[in-house]
Design a protein around this motif. Structure first.
Motif, PDB file in Angstrom:
ATOM      1  N   LYS A  78       0.665  -1.089   0.114  1.00 33.55           N
ATOM      2  CA  LYS A  78       0.087   0.198  -0.477  1.00 33.55           C
ATOM      3  C   LYS A  78       1.429   0.917   0.172  1.00 33.55           C
ATOM      4  O   LYS A  78       2.464   1.088   0.544  1.00 33.55           O
ATOM      5  N   VAL A 132      -4.499   3.976  -8.705  1.00 34.26           N
ATOM      6  CA  VAL A 132      -3.792   4.386  -7.267  1.00 34.26           C
ATOM      7  C   VAL A 132      -3.929   5.397  -6.852  1.00 34.26           C
ATOM      8  O   VAL A 132      -4.287   5.768  -5.412  1.00 34.26           O
ATOM      9  N   ILE A 174      -5.251   4.669  -3.147  1.00 38.16           N
ATOM     10  CA  ILE A 174      -6.431   4.177  -1.981  1.00 38.16           C
ATOM     11  C   ILE A 174      -5.896   3.120  -1.079  1.00 38.16           C
ATOM     12  O   ILE A 174      -4.725   3.333  -1.101  1.00 38.16           O
ATOM     13  N   PRO A 175      -7.122   3.689  -0.220  1.00 40.95           N
ATOM     14  CA  PRO A 175      -6.018   2.769   0.838  1.00 40.95           C
ATOM     15  C   PRO A 175      -6.106   0.967   1.007  1.00 40.95           C
ATOM     16  O   PRO A 175      -5.618   0.837   1.720  1.00 40.95           O
ATOM     17  N   ASP A 176      -6.270  -0.087   0.082  1.00 37.76           N
ATOM     18  CA  ASP A 176      -6.893  -0.863  -0.309  1.00 37.76           C
ATOM     19  C   ASP A 176      -5.091  -1.165  -1.073  1.00 37.76           C
ATOM     20  O   ASP A 176      -3.684  -0.704  -1.227  1.00 37.76           O
ATOM     21  N   ASP A 177      -4.654  -2.536  -1.189  1.00 39.78           N
ATOM     22  CA  ASP A 177      -3.601  -3.394  -1.443  1.00 39.78           C
ATOM     23  C   ASP A 177      -3.368  -1.966  -2.861  1.00 39.78           C
ATOM     24  O   ASP A 177      -4.668  -2.676  -3.674  1.00 39.78           O
ATOM     25  N   PRO A 193      -4.091  -2.767  -6.902  1.00 42.86           N
ATOM     26  CA  PRO A 193      -4.287  -3.839  -7.529  1.00 42.86           C
ATOM     27  C   PRO A 193      -3.166  -4.663  -8.323  1.00 42.86           C
ATOM     28  O   PRO A 193      -2.102  -4.115  -8.867  1.00 42.86           O
ATOM     29  N   ASP A 194      -3.684  -5.555  -8.965  1.00 40.98           N
ATOM     30  CA  ASP A 194      -3.245  -6.924  -9.801  1.00 40.98           C
ATOM     31  C   ASP A 194      -2.360  -6.089 -11.117  1.00 40.98           C
ATOM     32  O   ASP A 194      -3.527  -5.228 -11.398  1.00 40.98           O
TER      33      ASP A 194
END
Ligand code: SF4
Length: 61
Positions: free
Chosen positions: A2, A22, A34-37, A39-40
């Protein structure tokens, strides 16, 4: 993985242009991640954005 944008952001928009999956500009005129991992498939772009930030405001979270 992140990322976070710290208070040094000057709102140039470069990160959003490099990796919009992102990073995006907020109503405050600075960028946010973005607060998430990440993306692939976007890690390379995100790392390029981090390294390209003119004030070093992007950090690994
Ligand atoms: Fe802010 Fe850096 Fe993104 Fe420019 S590249 S908007 S200074 S975080």
């Amino acid at each position: 993985m992140k990322y976070v944008v710290n208070e040094g952001c000057i709102g140039c928009g470069l990160c959003e242009g490099t990796c919009p999956a992102v990073f995006s500009m907020t109503d405050s005129g600075v960028a946010a991640a973005i607060p998430d991992d990440v993306p692939d498939g976007e890690l390379e772009n995100a790392e390029t954005a981090k390294n390209g930030c003119p004030v070093g405001a992007i950090e690994e979270a």
